[in-house]
Design an enzyme around this catalytic site. Structure first.
Site, mmCIF file in Angstrom:
data_model
loop_
_atom_site.group_PDB
_atom_site.id
_atom_site.type_symbol
_atom_site.label_atom_id
_atom_site.label_comp_id
_atom_site.label_asym_id
_atom_site.label_seq_id
_atom_site.Cartn_x
_atom_site.Cartn_y
_atom_site.Cartn_z
ATOM 1 N N CYS A 37 0.957 -1.314 0.015
ATOM 2 C CA CYS A 37 -0.069 0.007 0.006
ATOM 3 C C CYS A 37 1.009 1.186 0.096
ATOM 4 O O CYS A 37 2.267 1.263 0.064
ATOM 5 C CB CYS A 37 -0.811 0.071 1.257
ATOM 6 S SG CYS A 37 -1.751 -1.534 1.471
ATOM 7 N N ASP A 132 -1.769 -9.376 9.729
ATOM 8 C CA ASP A 132 -0.405 -9.057 10.381
ATOM 9 C C ASP A 132 -0.412 -7.427 10.930
ATOM 10 O O ASP A 132 0.418 -7.215 11.795
ATOM 11 C CB ASP A 132 0.923 -9.193 9.318
ATOM 12 C CG ASP A 132 0.749 -8.567 7.888
ATOM 13 O OD1 ASP A 132 -0.362 -8.099 7.604
ATOM 14 O OD2 ASP A 132 1.447 -8.334 6.985
ATOM 15 N N LEU A 283 9.257 -14.098 -11.692
ATOM 16 C CA LEU A 283 10.023 -13.310 -12.705
ATOM 17 C C LEU A 283 10.960 -14.664 -13.055
ATOM 18 O O LEU A 283 11.856 -15.137 -12.134
ATOM 19 C CB LEU A 283 10.522 -12.008 -12.461
ATOM 20 C CG LEU A 283 9.563 -10.779 -12.427
ATOM 21 C CD1 LEU A 283 10.494 -9.648 -11.902
ATOM 22 C CD2 LEU A 283 8.675 -10.736 -13.479
ATOM 23 N N VAL A 305 10.723 -10.843 -19.745
ATOM 24 C CA VAL A 305 10.683 -9.580 -20.431
ATOM 25 C C VAL A 305 11.803 -9.125 -20.976
ATOM 26 O O VAL A 305 13.145 -9.421 -20.392
ATOM 27 C CB VAL A 305 10.082 -8.530 -19.626
ATOM 28 C CG1 VAL A 305 11.104 -8.122 -18.181
ATOM 29 C CG2 VAL A 305 9.635 -7.292 -20.469
#
Length: 543
Positions: A37, A132, A283, A305
């Site tokens: 966040c 948490d 990834l 990528v």
């Protein structure tokens, strides 16, 4: 800085307690809530209205597009704001700010604490949720700030004490999550993005930081790109009275090295980082770091990528096939890469760190809607001397001086460091050998810069990047080990290579490390690529 040692639970004085039997949780969710966040906290800044602060919180919508909430306390003198990226329990009952059961403490928090359920048992916490966030605020209410040293994970947080009208803010040991602060007199402004704070206080860009960015890709630790806005150092807790505490200590392990124990710690770290109720992905380049993470994980899909003329798709496909994982590739043209630099720069409103942020962002965008957690291989090179050229050089090199070292490290040519950067490097060098200094430099200077780039580029696409190599257990076990355990004349990351052989990752072991390279023309020097990248970034900023 090297940092002070972590006090034990018995040694640290708990300044804030709440033992009242009448305490009850203010949040009644019964599922865990992950908190990737953005946060904003304002303390006694009378010129900043609620409307202005709420608008600034909205500017971080990309850090948390799913929910926004704020609390106004002390007749408007205290503002706690939070933007949420919902990964578990998307209902409003898990939104922040969250209040302790006793009502005394408020928290805004960005991150994930992997050991939070174990802490509940150890500390005897009475919680009504699996969040948490609640673990942290209830542990703080009962045991004080000493609990910060017990948190294993990534975090940036602010806790406000309503009774004492005081606050603390803290950042994880390695700087995985960003946190910035502006202080003026008794007032304070704390948030996830430096540019948001800078706009609120009317701060101008810092010329020294821009020079350092041109030289070594980031400002001196403790600074931001804006005058009057400081970076909260990794592993540090700051208090409203101006004091601070280094809750993480850089100390060598006293245990003898055992390869099997290293492997077990890495397996445990990957398992902890997979905590999620959404689909996890990884990834995957053609190299060893990401291959080992994918092999140890339970992910079903991996992503790679690259540019049309510079990618590792063949190696990634071989690893994916070997591991039985699906692979999706994302291919960019140089023009698309440059457009991403411009778009990300305008979103962040400060310089990007490295060119491949323009690759990480689109690959995270390509992930499916429910694929919100992505495992990455950051930290392996710092942990195991994977930057083999500079680490091999450091084994036998005499200390060349600050300027010579930084010009070896950077891609800017013969620039001179700012006085504060010069002082930072000298303090880090102190009485260290060249090799020990390089280890500290890559942990404490280089790694936080890479983590900032990964956090931003993934969060810009509303994804949560997790870094299993960057765990306190692994770092504590490997820090200051003899160099020959990690690197020899032919290979670096020797413990990981041994593990890779056991996992059957022969292709990844044999291929040359490239990573997600953003070099548009591999025939020209990297200095030229960086000049082009920095020129485009500065044009996008209009500075």
């Amino acid at each position: 800085m090297r940092g002070g040692c972590t006090p034990t639970m018995a040694q640290a004085a708990p300044p804030n307690r709440c033992w009242h039997s009448c305490c009850r949780a203010r949040n009644d969710n019964n599922q865990a809530a992950l908190n990737m966040c953005g946060l904003l906290f304002s303390y006694r800044q009378p010129q900043l209205t609620q409307q202005l602060l709420a608008a600034s919180l909205q500017q971080m919508h990309w850090r948390g597009p799913d929910a926004e909430q704020h609390s106004l306390l002390q007749q408007g003198q205290v503002f706690l704001g939070h933007r949420r990226l919902s990964i578990l329990d998307p209902q409003a009952r898990s939104n922040q700010p969250m209040r302790s059961r006793c009502g005394r403490f408020y928290i805004v928090f960005n991150g994930e604490i992997y050991n939070h359920m174990a802490l509940r048992q150890q500390l005897g916490l009475q919680c009504q949720t699996l969040s948490d966030t609640e673990t942290i605020v209830e542990a703080y209410a009962q045991h004080g700030e000493r609990i910060v040293a017990q948190l294993d994970g990534m975090f940036a947080l602010v806790i406000y004490d309503l009774q004492r009208d005081a606050w603390v803010c803290a950042r994880d040991a390695f700087g995985i999550k960003p946190l910035f602060i502006h202080q003026h007199g008794v007032g304070a402004l704390i948030g996830s993005e430096a540019a948001v704070l800078a706009e609120l206080i009317g701060a101008a860009p810092d010329p020294d930081s821009l020079h350092e960015w041109q030289m070594v890709r980031r400002p001196t630790p403790g600074y931001s790109y804006f005058q009057g806005v400081r970076e909260v150092p990794p592993g540090t807790l700051l208090r409203s009275d101006g004091s601070q505490w280094h809750h993480f200590c850089w100390e060598p392990s006293g245990e003898p090295y055992v390869q099997e124990h290293f492997e077990q710690l890495l397996r445990e770290s990957v398992a902890a980082h997979e905590l999620s109720d959404v689909a996890n992905v990884a990834l995957l380049s053609g190299g060893l770091d990401s291959a080992v993470i994918a092999a140890l994980s339970n992910v079903r899909r991996c992503y790679s990528v690259g540019l049309q003329s510079n990618n590792e798709f063949t190696g990634a496909a071989e690893t994916a096939q070997l591991l039985g994982r699906q692979l999706q590739t994302v291919t960019l043209t140089p023009a698309q890469l440059q457009d991403n630099w411009r778009q990300l720069t305008r979103l962040r409103r400060e310089p990007l760190g490295v060119p491949n942020e323009g690759l990480i962002y689109p690959v995270c965008q390509a992930m499916q809607a429910d694929e919100k957690v992505v495992l990455t291989g950051e930290g392996a090179d710092e942990l195991l001397f994977g930057y083999d050229g500079i680490f091999r050089w450091s084994l036998d090199a005499d200390w060349p001086g600050v300027s010579a070292f930084l010009n070896r490290y950077g891609y800017a040519g013969q620039l001179q460091p700012t006085p504060r950067l010069n002082d930072y490097v000298l303090e880090l060098k102190s009485d260290n050998s060249t090799q020990a200094f390089v280890e500290d430099f890559f942990y404490q200077f280089h790694l936080p810069g890479l983590l900032r780039r990964m956090d931003f580029a993934s969060m810009a696409a509303s994804k949560e990047a997790r870094v299993p190599f960057v765990s306190k257990s692994l770092v504590r076990y490997m820090y200051r080990r003899p160099a020959e355990l990690k690197i020899d004349a032919q290979h670096s990351k020797i413990p990981l290579r041994i593990m890779g052989q056991k996992l059957g990752l022969q292709g990844a072991l044999q291929r040359k490390k490239i990573g997600f390279s953003a070099q548009t023309d591999i025939s020209r020097p990297r200095q030229d690529d960086y000049r082009q990248f920095q020129r485009i970034v500065m044009e996008a900023l209009g500075w």
